[in-house]
Design an enzyme around this catalytic site. Structure first.
Site, PDB file in Angstrom:
ATOM      1  N   ASP A 114      -2.695 -10.280  -2.933  1.00 25.00           N
ATOM      2  CA  ASP A 114      -3.217  -9.945  -1.621  1.00 25.00           C
ATOM      3  C   ASP A 114      -4.877  -9.650  -1.806  1.00 25.00           C
ATOM      4  OD1 ASP A 114      -2.001  -9.086   1.307  1.00 25.00           O
ATOM      5  OD2 ASP A 114      -3.793  -7.603   0.480  1.00 25.00           O
ATOM      6  N   ASP A 125      -4.699 -12.729   2.831  1.00 22.84           N
ATOM      7  CA  ASP A 125      -5.735 -12.502   3.379  1.00 22.84           C
ATOM      8  C   ASP A 125      -7.021 -13.063   2.656  1.00 22.84           C
ATOM      9  OD1 ASP A 125      -4.821 -10.515   1.892  1.00 22.84           O
ATOM     10  OD2 ASP A 125      -4.884  -9.041   3.302  1.00 22.84           O
ATOM     11  N   HIS A 173       0.914  -1.257  -0.071  1.00 22.36           N
ATOM     12  CA  HIS A 173       0.100  -0.096   0.049  1.00 22.36           C
ATOM     13  C   HIS A 173       1.009   1.168  -0.169  1.00 22.36           C
ATOM     14  CE1 HIS A 173      -3.649  -2.152   0.326  1.00 22.36           C
ATOM     15  NE2 HIS A 173      -3.223  -2.740   1.457  1.00 22.36           N
ATOM     16  N   HIS A 197      -6.224  -6.867  -0.843  1.00 23.72           N
ATOM     17  CA  HIS A 197      -6.602  -5.792  -0.961  1.00 23.72           C
ATOM     18  C   HIS A 197      -5.680  -5.374  -2.013  1.00 23.72           C
ATOM     19  CE1 HIS A 197      -6.681  -6.491   3.669  1.00 23.72           C
ATOM     20  NE2 HIS A 197      -7.652  -5.557   3.556  1.00 23.72           N
TER      21      HIS A 197
HETATM   22 ZN    ZN Z   1      -3.945  -7.077   2.247  1.00 24.56          ZN
HETATM   23 ZN    ZN Z   2      -4.182  -7.591  -4.888  1.00 22.40          ZN
END
Ligand code: ZN
Ligand code: ZN
Ligand code: ZN
Lengths: 440, 557
Positions: free
Chosen positions: A151, A240, A112, A153
């Protein structure tokens, strides 16, 4: 005796003495049970699996990627130097052919973290994959890199860093941004004007299961990789998407992650998120390591694994198939879309408001890009944060043409300047300048 | 007085040590087909005419179990292995009668699948039908919760002579190594027990009544009585004996390298403040990766009798040994011959060495002296290169905390101790190459027996507490206790030390001479939801390997 089909390197750095805060998901305990499982399985004893101690990254390694405000030392803790260093260690071992593949099982994560860093976003301060990749480009002369972010996110930081880079394919598979942090990663996010199509987002609906992830891998990711022909494939291996993860809503499993890894065959995997520290991470990580090494993982499963319970619905399957079609369509038309988007503009601008949830900072950015026919274009960022820092950041890309190099220095040399800090990334010369107001 | 005896490949060395130092030393030829006779002869020779009552300690280091493994003279064993999710335990098969069964424990010691009693009963009957008398039981994560191993053991009842369980042999996490180690223990059990019982009987007959101690691979000792539960710990005690024998000459507060240069091999170890560095995982022997504590030693195929030849135009030394040096009637040129030719070893048969050097000198287009010197240099170079490599390996041990990465403690040896036949002749050359002081261990020819005689009893205790589950346990010590949320790391260390003291004394330690230390003390807050629900504590303590009190000044003798 068990032995690895592919010589595989591991950096295991659980940072047992580092946390964002005592009860934060990114805390000391996060990889404790994973370590227990990896040790008890005897994975580090297996012929052809090599454990390495992480190196530290240098300030310059970070400056090559980020504009850190006010300085590298202020946004990084010791732990970040090690986790980025762990990724770098694996990258070097792969490039030196000491190993065929490698997995940096490190924390804290990084996907991120964007190009400008005023603080921490989504538990991330600096982008450990990008720091590794740009080091490898500098040290080993590789050019084309594919990053597949699995991931849950959206890897918005990695996307931001490579938004204008046509030589880096960023492919993110994640839970639909309408239902999860950071709320981005839609299919329309497709790369900047000079790098259109090398950012690809594949948002998946909540409750997507093994079937959906593997469908996307086989039908979208692999064909696109085949066409892009990267020098190396990097997997941002967040965990996740697991059915038991406490902060997401997907239905992926250890078996699924291992199969995905077998299909993807990443040269380098780097751990990202994953917060089901007892029920998922120990099994998912063992699955990924074995899959990378080409060792039988058929008996790796969670104690409560029940494929029937997490099977995705027909609706979801249909939705995912449509998404796959749209993404492949965008990819196929990337050249013509690019021409249309660029139009006749000489300079492309965008303004953005960014939020650093972990550190509670707001940033306002104005980006200006030279839409250059000869290179990916000099980039200028004017950024103000709610911490009252106003900066100018200039990026001269690796492939910069003469005109864009000059333009970069022109932007940087503006006098007098009213910025708190001016930054310059001169990638062709691997030179990084900072000018702090009032220091001279 | 103390007797130390070390069975070596060619000789068995025996010393008798009194308050004033070494009183007697002797060597007997090792008869590998009759180790019992070898040991007895050695003991008889060293005690001839001595009042038995004056001898209060006897320590033996033998090759018995090591040879049994290397020569595949192992007792038939039945293995019962419960894996659960993860790598298929079939990959860790140790022998024919190896059964993977149902039952699974997770990383926190919780049962996730029960044992199936009828499956175990069937295996029990099958083992019995095959006349198997020794059984090993290992379950994954049994060091966190041994319940499945205990349940299986209970079902087996009294059907077998001896049953070994994984959780009793180590507190470390490593399922495959636990499997291999349990197998080794079971497979050498009868040979170990019969041998030492026979030794004990003979000694008793002669009037020796003191307990017999046995040297282990970690440079510590245990009594024979406790060794029957862990016979595997006696493998590869030989290299440990020599290292322990050099400790008295090592320097305090700094790091020393120990090189035992023998005929065939050179064995290396590192001492930090007179304490040998241990192997993090466990000893490896004949393809078995075990969890048996041992010194971090490295053995390379270079010694005084290494075969010297030219291969692809280059000088090659070792790794094989064809026999003694030419000078001593052997079949081929060796580094020892080079030393003889150079006059470093004064020897009547110098001609034989020179004759052997000639063809090499011609091929290499060097003078005889130059050729001999080249052999000596290359031998020393190889030793130094590998010693550096070993130190690098010790220093590259992975660490898991930010603190350790930044502290970056590295071993840098300040002195080199050498022992073994050719060591003194190589010493000046080694000194140049290492650029460190190189000291020849006095009485090096019996240093191994001295090391065995003076080694302290060592052991290790691992304690694990999970206050969310309200449990503290050290399954290896059969210790289980319910604890409250207030249970702390300090409480855990205290219990671990108590258990360690008890264990060490039971294994033959002098209660006044326990040099204990904490090897690991980790404490984690366990957070579920956004609340702290407990603490996860991991403690490892040990009695350090070292010399027994009062004898650490033996160097002056
Ligand atoms: Zn994540
Ligand atoms: Zn991703
Ligand atoms: Zn340009």
């Amino acid at each position: 005796m068990l032995s690895a089909k592919h010589k595989t390197g591991l950096v295991f750095f659980p940072a047992f003495d580092w946390a964002i805060s005592p009860t934060h998901p990114e805390r000391e305990e996060r990889l404790l049970y994973t370590q227990d499982q990896v040790f008890e399985e005897g994975i580090l004893d297996i012929e052809g699996i090599e454990e390495y101690r992480p190196d530290l990254v240098t300030v310059k390694d970070v400056q090559r990627v980020h504009f850190c405000v006010p300085s590298v030392w202020d946004v990084m803790t010791e732990s970040h130097f090690i986790s980025a260093g762990g990724a770098k260690t694996i990258g070097m071992a792969v490039m030196d052919k000491r190993i065929e593949r490698g997995f940096a099982l490190v924390r804290p994560p990084g996907h991120h973290a964007m190009r400008v860093v005023h603080g921490a976003r989504g538990f991330c301060n600096v982008n450990i994959e990008a720091i590794m990749i740009e080091y490898l480009r500098r040290a080993y002369g590789i050019n084309k890199v594919a990053i597949v972010d699995t991931d849950c996110h959206h890897g918005d930081g990695t996307q931001d860093i490579y938004w204008h880079d046509p030589d880096t394919l960023f492919l993110s598979i994640h839970q639909d941004g309408r239902t999860l942090y950071p709320g981005s990663g839609f299919m329309q996010e497709f790369g900047g004007p000079t790098a259109l199509g090398t950012t690809l987002n594949i948002p998946l609906p909540p409750k997507t299961s093994e079937e959906g992830f593997l469908y996307i891998t086989e039908n979208v990711v692999l064909p696109i990789l085949e066409e892009f022909k990267p020098d190396i494939i990097v997997n941002s291996a967040g965990q996740d998407n697991h059915y038991s993860d406490p902060i997401t809503n997907m239905n992926f499993s250890a078996q699924g992650y291992a199969k995905l890894t077998s299909l993807l065959k990443p040269d380098i995997a780097v751990l990202e998120g994953g917060y089901a520290i007892e029920g998922a991470l120990p099994y998912v990580n063992v699955g990924i390591i074995l899959a990378m090494a080409g060792i039988d993982y058929s008996k790796v499963r969670e104690p409560d694994y029940n494929p029937d319970r997490i099977r995705q619905s027909k609706d979801i399957t249909g939705y995912i198939e449509k998404t796959a079609e749209t993404v492949l369509g965008l990819w196929d038309q990337r050249v013509s879309i690019g021409e249309k988007v660029r139009g006749k503009d000489k300079i492309a601008e965008r303004t953005r408001r960014l939020f650093y949830d972990t550190d509670n900072i707001t940033e306002n950015q104005k980006e200006s890009l030279m839409v250059c026919p000869d290179c990916s274009g000099a980039l200028r960022i004017d950024s103000t944060s709610s911490r009252d820092k106003h900066i100018l950041a200039v990026h001269i890309p690796r492939d910069a043409c003469h005109a864009c190099k000059e333009r970069g220095y022109e932007w940087y040399d503006v006098k007098p300047h009213g910025y708190d800090i001016k930054f310059l990334q001169d990638r062709p010369q691997d030179k990084y300048l900072e000018d702090h107001k009032g220091k001279e | 007085m103390i007797i130390g005896l070390d069975v070596g490949g060619t000789h068995t060395d025996v010393v008798l040590i009194g308050d004033q130092g070494i009183e007697r030393e002797t060597k007997v030829v090792t008869d590998h087909s009759n180790l019992f006779k070898t040991v007895l002869t050695g003991l008889e020779k060293v005690t001839e005419g001595i009042d038995h009552k004056k001898i209060n300690r006897i320590v033996l280091s033998t090759t018995l179990t090591t040879n049994a493994i290397v020569q595949h003279k192992l007792a038939p064993v039945g293995m019962i292995v419960a894996g659960g999710p993860g790598i298929d335990p079939e990959y860790y098969r140790t022998n024919i009668d190896y059964c993977c069964v149902k039952g699974s424990i997770d990383h926190r010691g919780r049962e996730t699948e029960p044992v199936n009693p009828s499956e175990i009963k069937q295996i029990r009957d099958q083992f019995r039908k095959k006349d198997i008398r020794y059984v090993g039981i290992v379950s994954k994560f049994s060091v966190r919760n041994p319940q499945h191993e205990l349940t299986i053991n209970e079902i087996l009842g009294n059907s077998f002579d001896k049953v070994f369980m994984g959780h009793r042999i180590s507190g470390k996490l490593n399922f495959p190594r636990r499997i291999a180690t349990v197998f080794i223990n079971a497979a050498v059990y009868p040979i170990h027990k019969d041998f030492f019982e026979a030794v004990k009987r003979s000694l008793n007959k002669k009037g020796f009544t003191m307990p017999i101690h046995i040297l282990k691979a970690d440079g510590g000792t245990m009594t024979f009585d406790s060794s029957v539960d862990f016979p595997g710990q006696t493998i590869l005690s030989g290299p440990a004996a020599s290292v322990m024998g050099s400790i008295a000459f090592a320097s305090r507060d700094e790091e020393n390298l120990v090189l035992d240069i023998g005929g065939t091999t050179t064995d290396m170890a590192v001492l930090i403040d007179r304490v040998p560095v241990l192997n993090a995982l466990g000893i490896q022997l004949d393809g078995y990766k075990s969890i048996i504590r041992s010194l971090a030693t490295q053995s390379i195929g270079i010694g005084g009798d290494s075969h010297v030849c030219i291969e692809n135009g280059k000088l090659k030394i070792g790794p094989e040994r064809l026999g003694p040096a030419l000078a001593y009637g052997g079949p081929s040129l060796t580094p020892t011959d080079a030393l003889v030719a150079l006059g470093i070893i004064p020897e009547l048969n110098k001609d034989k060495s020179i004759l052997g050097l000639k063809p090499l000198a011609e091929t290499l287009n060097l003078s005889l002296d130059q050729t001999a010197q080249k052999i000596v240099d290359q031998t020393c170079n190889e030793i130094v290169k590998n010693a550096h490599k070993m130190v690098r390996e010790i220093n590259s041990k992975p660490v898991y905390t930010v603190h350790e990465v930044y502290e970056d403690y590295t071993v840098k040896p300040k002195k080199v101790l050498v022992l073994g036949g050719p060591a003194q002749h190589f010493a000046p050359n080694l000194e140049k190459l290492f650029n460190l002081e190189v000291k020849v261990v006095p009485r090096w020819s019996v240093a191994n027996a001295i090391g065995a005689a003076l080694a302290r009893t060592t052991c290790e205790v691992t304690l694990f507490a999970d206050t969310e589950q309200g449990k503290a346990s050290a399954p290896e010590e059969n210790f289980f206790r319910n604890v409250s949320q207030l249970f702390s790391k300090e409480d855990a260390i205290k219990i671990a030390y108590d258990l360690l003291k008890e264990k060490a004394i039971k294994r033959g330690a002098d209660p006044q001479d326990l040099d204990m230390e904490v090897l690991e003390d980790l404490e984690f807050n366990m957070v579920r939801g956004f609340y702290t629900t407990g603490k996860n504590i991991r403690i490892k303590v040990q009695v350090k390997p070292g010399l027994i009190h009062g004898y650490d000044q033996i160097s002056n003798s």
